[in-house]
Scaffold this active site. Structure first.
Site, mmCIF file in Angstrom:
data_model
loop_
_atom_site.group_PDB
_atom_site.id
_atom_site.type_symbol
_atom_site.label_atom_id
_atom_site.label_comp_id
_atom_site.label_asym_id
_atom_site.label_seq_id
_atom_site.Cartn_x
_atom_site.Cartn_y
_atom_site.Cartn_z
ATOM 1 C CE LYS A 27 -2.529 -0.118 3.755
ATOM 2 N NZ LYS A 27 -3.351 0.284 4.925
ATOM 3 C CE LYS A 86 -6.552 -4.159 1.993
ATOM 4 N NZ LYS A 86 -5.425 -3.974 2.956
#
Length: 235
Positions: A27, A86
């Site tokens: 991320k 995600k």
């Protein structure tokens, strides 16, 4: 209960891998709660992590209600090497929008590789950003073909998931997910004092970053903290 650790660089990924994390989640905290990193970073970390038998997750961003944009971002993460993709439902206001968004994402990812796992991520502090409630997600995202439903926090101001959702509501979220055939993940500034409670809640995955960083969430992940967390979870 698997532990997902979120590095933002190769150096941090090495710390997470050598610390024993189950899932390496690429991320970019600079771009938000579920901020997206670059495809080449996902690819490089994926190649490294696979050599150590680790699964790879990648965030695609705290996304607006734009199913086309979301599906293209999700496909990019899948092509770059992520096993779990995600999607943060940041700009999604209701269950109907969540269904449309995740249907598009699932089609894009599964048409490319049906083995990839799609994760729909809601926010425990949804009321602060006018987003869909996590409790409205399990049934509709299951119908959209999603594999995992997650709840995180949108605004990273030092508060935790448990500051925004009642324990009963989190229990209900977990049950709704499992009743709809989904795996469930919990995240949102998880601290050392939350570990035993999380064991009682029994999610399939917990997602962390701050707890294994040497300072705040923008500082470096340290392997000794990952080791400590894995021992606490498994103990």
């Amino acid at each position: 209960m698997k532990v997902l650790v979120s590095p933002m660089s190769i150096a941090e990924a090495i710390e997470a891998i050598e610390g024993g994390a189950d899932i390496i989640d690429v991320k970019n905290p600079a771009e938000g709660s579920l901020g997206a990193n670059f495809p080449w970073v996902i690819r490089e970390i994926s190649e490294l992590a696979r050599k150590h038998g680790k699964e790879i997750s990648a965030t695609t961003g705290d996304l607006p209600y734009k199913p086309g944009t979301a599906s293209l971002a999700a496909l990019g993460a899948a092509v770059a090497g992520a096993d779990y993709i995600k999607v943060g439902l940041y700009g999604v206001r209701n269950a109907e929008e969540a269904y449309e968004m995740m249907s598009a994402v699932t089609k894009a990812v599964k048409d490319y590789d049906p083995r990839k796992k799609v994760v729909a991520a809601g926010y425990g502090d949804f009321y602060r950003i006018n987003a869909v409630s996590p409790l409205d997600l399990p049934e509709v995202v299951s119908k959209a073909g999603v594999d995992i439903v997650m709840v995180d926090t949108a605004i990273k101001d030092g508060t935790a998931l448990f500051d925004h959702m009642k324990i009963d509501d989190i229990q209900r979220f977990v049950k709704l997910a499992h009743d709809n055939g989904l795996l469930v993940a919990l995240a949102g500034n998880i601290g050392w004092g939350h570990i035993e409670l999380l064991k009682e809640l029994s999610p399939d995955i917990i997602g962390v970053r701050s707890i294994v960083c040497e300072g705040d969430r923008s500082s470096m992940i340290k392997r000794e903290l990952v080791v400590r967390l894995m021992e606490a979870v498994q103990g």
